[in-house]
Write an enzyme that holds these catalytic residues in place. Structure first.
Site, PDB file in Angstrom:
ATOM      1  N   GLY A  23       0.832  -1.210   0.000  1.00 12.35           N
ATOM      2  CA  GLY A  23       0.000   0.000   0.000  1.00 12.35           C
ATOM      3  C   GLY A  23       0.856   1.246   0.000  1.00 12.35           C
ATOM      4  O   GLY A  23       1.917   1.300  -0.632  1.00 12.35           O
ATOM      5  N   HIS A 105       5.119   1.591  12.584  1.00 15.18           N
ATOM      6  CA  HIS A 105       4.320   2.278  13.599  1.00 15.18           C
ATOM      7  C   HIS A 105       4.246   1.329  14.785  1.00 15.18           C
ATOM      8  O   HIS A 105       4.115   0.119  14.607  1.00 15.18           O
ATOM      9  CB  HIS A 105       2.929   2.592  13.028  1.00 15.18           C
ATOM     10  CG  HIS A 105       2.016   3.316  13.968  1.00 15.18           C
ATOM     11  ND1 HIS A 105       2.454   4.270  14.868  1.00 15.18           N
ATOM     12  CD2 HIS A 105       0.672   3.243  14.143  1.00 15.18           C
ATOM     13  CE1 HIS A 105       1.415   4.739  15.546  1.00 15.18           C
ATOM     14  NE2 HIS A 105       0.334   4.120  15.124  1.00 15.18           N
ATOM     15  N   GLU A 224     -10.700  31.834   2.711  1.00 10.49           N
ATOM     16  CA  GLU A 224     -10.139  32.343   3.967  1.00 10.49           C
ATOM     17  C   GLU A 224      -9.737  31.221   4.920  1.00 10.49           C
ATOM     18  O   GLU A 224      -8.675  31.277   5.539  1.00 10.49           O
ATOM     19  CB  GLU A 224     -11.175  33.231   4.685  1.00 10.49           C
ATOM     20  CG  GLU A 224     -11.294  34.625   4.114  1.00 10.49           C
ATOM     21  CD  GLU A 224      -9.970  35.378   4.099  1.00 10.49           C
ATOM     22  OE1 GLU A 224      -9.120  35.140   4.994  1.00 10.49           O
ATOM     23  OE2 GLU A 224      -9.777  36.201   3.182  1.00 10.49           O
TER      24      GLU A 224
HETATM   25  P1  NDP Z   1      -2.235   0.793   3.390  1.00 12.12           P
HETATM   26  O1  NDP Z   1      -3.655   0.609   3.800  1.00 12.12           O
HETATM   27  O2  NDP Z   1      -1.900   1.845   2.403  1.00 12.12           O
HETATM   28  O3  NDP Z   1      -1.664  -0.572   2.793  1.00 12.12           O
HETATM   29  C1  NDP Z   1      -1.901  -1.787   3.433  1.00 12.12           C
HETATM   30  C2  NDP Z   1      -1.547  -2.935   2.527  1.00 12.12           C
HETATM   31  O4  NDP Z   1      -1.850  -4.154   3.217  1.00 12.12           O
HETATM   32  C3  NDP Z   1      -2.312  -2.967   1.218  1.00 12.12           C
HETATM   33  O5  NDP Z   1      -1.474  -3.401   0.206  1.00 12.12           O
HETATM   34  C4  NDP Z   1      -3.415  -3.982   1.499  1.00 12.12           C
HETATM   35  O6  NDP Z   1      -3.879  -4.675   0.365  1.00 12.12           O
HETATM   36  C5  NDP Z   1      -2.726  -4.945   2.408  1.00 12.12           C
HETATM   37  N1  NDP Z   1      -3.718  -5.637   3.249  1.00 12.12           N
HETATM   38  C6  NDP Z   1      -4.813  -5.079   3.832  1.00 12.12           C
HETATM   39  N2  NDP Z   1      -5.502  -5.973   4.531  1.00 12.12           N
HETATM   40  C7  NDP Z   1      -4.839  -7.142   4.363  1.00 12.12           C
HETATM   41  C8  NDP Z   1      -5.064  -8.456   4.801  1.00 12.12           C
HETATM   42  N3  NDP Z   1      -6.111  -8.746   5.578  1.00 12.12           N
HETATM   43  N4  NDP Z   1      -4.172  -9.391   4.420  1.00 12.12           N
HETATM   44  C9  NDP Z   1      -3.121  -9.106   3.633  1.00 12.12           C
HETATM   45  N5  NDP Z   1      -2.874  -7.867   3.176  1.00 12.12           N
HETATM   46  C10 NDP Z   1      -3.710  -6.917   3.538  1.00 12.12           C
HETATM   47  O7  NDP Z   1      -1.396   0.972   4.743  1.00 12.12           O
HETATM   48  P2  NDP Z   1      -0.255   2.051   5.073  1.00 12.12           P
HETATM   49  O8  NDP Z   1       0.864   1.886   4.114  1.00 12.12           O
HETATM   50  O9  NDP Z   1      -0.882   3.394   5.259  1.00 12.12           O
HETATM   51  O10 NDP Z   1       0.199   1.579   6.535  1.00 12.12           O
HETATM   52  C11 NDP Z   1       1.067   0.483   6.734  1.00 12.12           C
HETATM   53  C12 NDP Z   1       1.819   0.701   8.037  1.00 12.12           C
HETATM   54  O11 NDP Z   1       2.627   1.872   7.922  1.00 12.12           O
HETATM   55  C13 NDP Z   1       0.938   0.920   9.252  1.00 12.12           C
HETATM   56  O12 NDP Z   1       1.561   0.347  10.362  1.00 12.12           O
HETATM   57  C14 NDP Z   1       0.920   2.444   9.395  1.00 12.12           C
HETATM   58  O13 NDP Z   1       0.664   2.877  10.716  1.00 12.12           O
HETATM   59  C15 NDP Z   1       2.344   2.762   8.990  1.00 12.12           C
HETATM   60  N6  NDP Z   1       2.567   4.132   8.543  1.00 12.12           N
HETATM   61  C16 NDP Z   1       1.814   4.651   7.526  1.00 12.12           C
HETATM   62  C17 NDP Z   1       2.052   5.929   7.067  1.00 12.12           C
HETATM   63  C18 NDP Z   1       1.363   6.436   5.842  1.00 12.12           C
HETATM   64  O14 NDP Z   1       1.813   7.413   5.308  1.00 12.12           O
HETATM   65  N7  NDP Z   1       0.287   5.849   5.327  1.00 12.12           N
HETATM   66  C19 NDP Z   1       3.062   6.798   7.696  1.00 12.12           C
HETATM   67  C20 NDP Z   1       3.885   6.122   8.680  1.00 12.12           C
HETATM   68  C21 NDP Z   1       3.591   4.852   9.101  1.00 12.12           C
HETATM   69  P3  NDP Z   1      -5.261  -4.236  -0.374  1.00 12.12           P
HETATM   70  O15 NDP Z   1      -5.016  -2.883  -0.900  1.00 12.12           O
HETATM   71  O16 NDP Z   1      -5.456  -5.262  -1.435  1.00 12.12           O
HETATM   72  O17 NDP Z   1      -6.318  -4.254   0.686  1.00 12.12           O
END
Ligand code: NDP
Ligand code: MG
Length: 327
Positions: A23, A105, A224
């Site tokens: 993600g 995190h 604003e």
């Molecule tokens: P995202 O939601 O962007 O990405 C999560 C990923 O995990 C996706 O590829 C998703 O696939 C996959 N996923 C979701 N559910 C499942 C599941 N049940 N089984 C397997 N894969 C799964 O998350 P983030 O990148 O935002 O966050 C990831 C970590 O990074 C967290 O710990 C967050 O706190 C940390 N973090 C995030 C920041 C950010 O900028 N977003 C900043 C700093 C830290 P699919 O899309 O197919 O559901």
């Protein structure tokens, strides 16, 4: 503060790094680490856009189980609220005995959702910025600052691994600070709730509604109270409050001194302390995990409520005319 010379990629050179989740953060870490010359594999479940993106980016995405079995370092970049379940079912039974377990995190460690075996190193590398910037800055030869932390140091090398990883994603180009899982988790949650997301959204919206209710044009209220926030924040970001005050008129500055403290007052500060106490006690984490178990009904309701607000409708119309934003 740690920079490039304080971090040695060699510590990870002979290791297989599994990035779990493709993600926001996952794609950035995987691509940056690979471009830094490290050996990376990606786990991403099929079916969605992130799977497609992983393929387009040249990966052969594995299941979590498959990736964990091969990995010396497992970096979990799955949503915080699903990590416990995937840890229990897929990671814990398959992770190598002396692997490094890594996070961006501290939520699941700080609130004891994941309790790793004592033979594992447990580290954190947390970029202080959204995933897409972690990638973009790296490609431009820059980086996003990172926090690192060591929760378990079974190998005696945990901090070296964390620094090497931070270097691999570009963090040491900007600067890396050491923290603990507790400090990172509690300050991160507090910042997003009180200032960055919760506080800012309601401040903007309340200012907007006050003007509109008093009969002013919504478009003017939008400029604003919302549009100008970015212009002001850019000045604060570049040079602190001093630079902003230098740039605004003396009238604006006088109003800032007079009214700022009426809006953020003792009652607000008291509430900030209560929010912090709920984070520290684990109440917020409990509520969020319960909300997920219950199917996220109130979460969905809040999303709906925000998207129905007048400011969102006015904003969408105005932004569609600002062609430079689309770029
Ligand atoms: P995202 O939601 O962007 O990405 C999560 C990923 O995990 C996706 O590829 C998703 O696939 C996959 N996923 C979701 N559910 C499942 C599941 N049940 N089984 C397997 N894969 C799964 O998350 P983030 O990148 O935002 O966050 C990831 C970590 O990074 C967290 O710990 C967050 O706190 C940390 N973090 C995030 C920041 C950010 O900028 N977003 C900043 C700093 C830290 P699919 O899309 O197919 O559901
Ligand atoms: Mg944050």
């Amino acid at each position: 503060m740690y920079y490039e010379n304080d971090a040695n990629l060699d510590f990870l050179q002979d290791k297989t790094i599994a990035v779990l989740g493709y993600g926001s953060q996952g794609h950035a870490h995987a691509l940056n680490l690979k471009d830094s010359g490290l050996n990376v594999i990606v786990a991403q479940k099929p079916g969605g856009d992130n799977y497609k993106k992983a393929i387009e980016d040249g990966w052969e995405p594995l299941s979590v189980v498959e990736a964990v079995k091969q990995a010396d370092l497992v970096h979990i970049l799955l949503p915080d609220e699903v990590q416990k379940k995937i840890w229990e079912e897929d990671i814990k039974p398959n992770i190598k005995k002396e692997a490094i377990l890594s996070f961006s995190h501290g939520f699941n460690i700080r609130f004891k959702q994941i309790i790793p075996m004592s033979n594992l190193d447990v580290i954190m590398i947390a970029p202080k910025g959204p995933g897409h910037l972690v990638r973009r800055e790296y490609e431009e030869g820059k980086g996003v600052p990172c926090l690192i932390a060591v929760e378990q140091n079974a190998s005696g090398r945990a901090k070296d691994f964390a620094l090497a990883y931070a270097r691999g994603i570009g963090g040491t180009r900007a600067g890396v600070l050491e923290t603990t899982f507790a400090e990172e988790t509690e300050t991160d949650l507090f910042g997003e709730q009180v200032v960055l997301c919760g506080g800012l959204v309601e401040l903007i919206n309340s200012g907007f509604e006050t003007l509109v209710t008093a009969g002013y044009q919504p478009e003017i209220a939008y400029f604003e109270c919302l549009h100008e926030v970015k212009l002001i924040v850019d000045l604060i970001f570049e040079g602190g409050f001093g630079r902003m005050n230098y740039s605004i008129s003396d009238t604006a500055e006088y109003g800032e001194y007079l009214s700022g403290k009426r809006i953020i007052n003792d009652a607000t500060r008291k509430e900030m302390k209560k929010v912090l106490a709920d984070i520290q006690s684990g109440k917020f984490a409990d509520d969020w995990l319960k909300e997920n178990k219950a199917g996220r009904l109130s979460f969905a309701e809040s999303r709906r409520e925000i998207s129905d607000r007048l400011i969102e409708k006015v904003g969408a119309k105005l932004r569609s005319q600002m062609t430079w934003i689309k770029k």
